[in-house]
Design a protein around this motif. Structure first.
Motif, mmCIF file in Angstrom:
data_model
loop_
_atom_site.group_PDB
_atom_site.id
_atom_site.type_symbol
_atom_site.label_atom_id
_atom_site.label_comp_id
_atom_site.label_asym_id
_atom_site.label_seq_id
_atom_site.Cartn_x
_atom_site.Cartn_y
_atom_site.Cartn_z
ATOM 1 N N ARG A 132 22.752 58.533 66.579
ATOM 2 C CA ARG A 132 23.435 58.443 67.687
ATOM 3 C C ARG A 132 24.742 57.962 67.342
ATOM 4 O O ARG A 132 25.927 58.354 68.002
ATOM 5 N N PHE A 133 24.723 56.899 66.339
ATOM 6 C CA PHE A 133 26.188 56.053 66.389
ATOM 7 C C PHE A 133 27.008 57.237 65.759
ATOM 8 O O PHE A 133 28.373 57.332 66.140
ATOM 9 N N VAL A 134 26.486 57.874 64.608
ATOM 10 C CA VAL A 134 27.646 58.757 63.830
ATOM 11 C C VAL A 134 28.144 59.764 64.769
ATOM 12 O O VAL A 134 29.331 59.953 65.122
ATOM 13 N N PRO A 166 26.165 63.949 62.611
ATOM 14 C CA PRO A 166 25.039 64.024 62.398
ATOM 15 C C PRO A 166 24.439 65.663 62.122
ATOM 16 O O PRO A 166 25.075 66.416 62.776
ATOM 17 N N ASP A 167 23.280 65.680 61.436
ATOM 18 C CA ASP A 167 22.714 67.061 60.927
ATOM 19 C C ASP A 167 21.652 66.782 61.915
ATOM 20 O O ASP A 167 20.210 66.187 61.099
ATOM 21 N N TYR A 168 21.284 67.327 62.994
ATOM 22 C CA TYR A 168 20.043 67.042 63.828
ATOM 23 C C TYR A 168 18.902 67.498 63.376
ATOM 24 O O TYR A 168 17.804 67.177 63.473
ATOM 25 N N SER A 207 16.025 51.777 68.643
ATOM 26 C CA SER A 207 17.015 52.612 68.005
ATOM 27 C C SER A 207 18.340 52.584 68.604
ATOM 28 O O SER A 207 19.368 52.561 67.844
ATOM 29 N N MET A 208 18.216 52.205 69.986
ATOM 30 C CA MET A 208 19.693 51.767 70.833
ATOM 31 C C MET A 208 20.199 50.352 70.154
ATOM 32 O O MET A 208 21.539 50.255 70.064
#
Length: 133
Positions: A56-58, A67-69, A95-96
């Protein structure tokens, strides 16, 4: 065995997240019916939440990487964690909190994400990719 090694590397590789604190638990007033608290997340779920916070941050904050989801989903699946489990409740909140911890020093966090999780990353390669110019 490889999953444990990845989890151990992840725990050691994300020192920026150490500043993230959990919110205090709310206590029920005396005499109020109480529900059993949800079970504590296991180590793999916690590591998956850390990775979700990083992704999320990236995605939101890094200029040069993204990110590579698909790779993220594959890594989480190999960890034995259901993606849905980190998309709600306690694990989503965790995670947040990691995302917020990374935002405290955006440039350093983006650099570290690329170093540890980039194409030739030392922790989990391929989670973070250079953006196309």
């Amino acid at each position: 065995m490889r999953h444990r090694a990845l989890a151990a590397a992840l725990l050691l590789a994300l020192p920026l997240a150490a500043g993230a604190q959990e919110a205090p638990k709310n206590e029920a007033p005396a005499g109020a019916p109480t529900e059993a608290p949800p079970p504590e997340p296991n180590r793999q779920q916690t590591n998956a939440a850390k990775l979700a916070g990083l992704m999320r941050f990236v995605g939101e904050s890094c200029k040069d990487v993204q990110p590579d989801y698909e790779r993220f989903k594959a890594v989480v699946a190999k960890m034995g964690v259901d993606l849905d489990a980190i998309s709600k409740g306690e694990l989503l909140m965790r995670s947040m909190s990691y995302t917020e911890a990374y935002r405290k020093n955006v440039d350093e966090s983006c650099r570290k994400a690329a170093e540890l999780f980039g194409e030739k990353g030392s922790s989990i390669p391929g989670l973070v990719l250079r953006k196309a110019s």
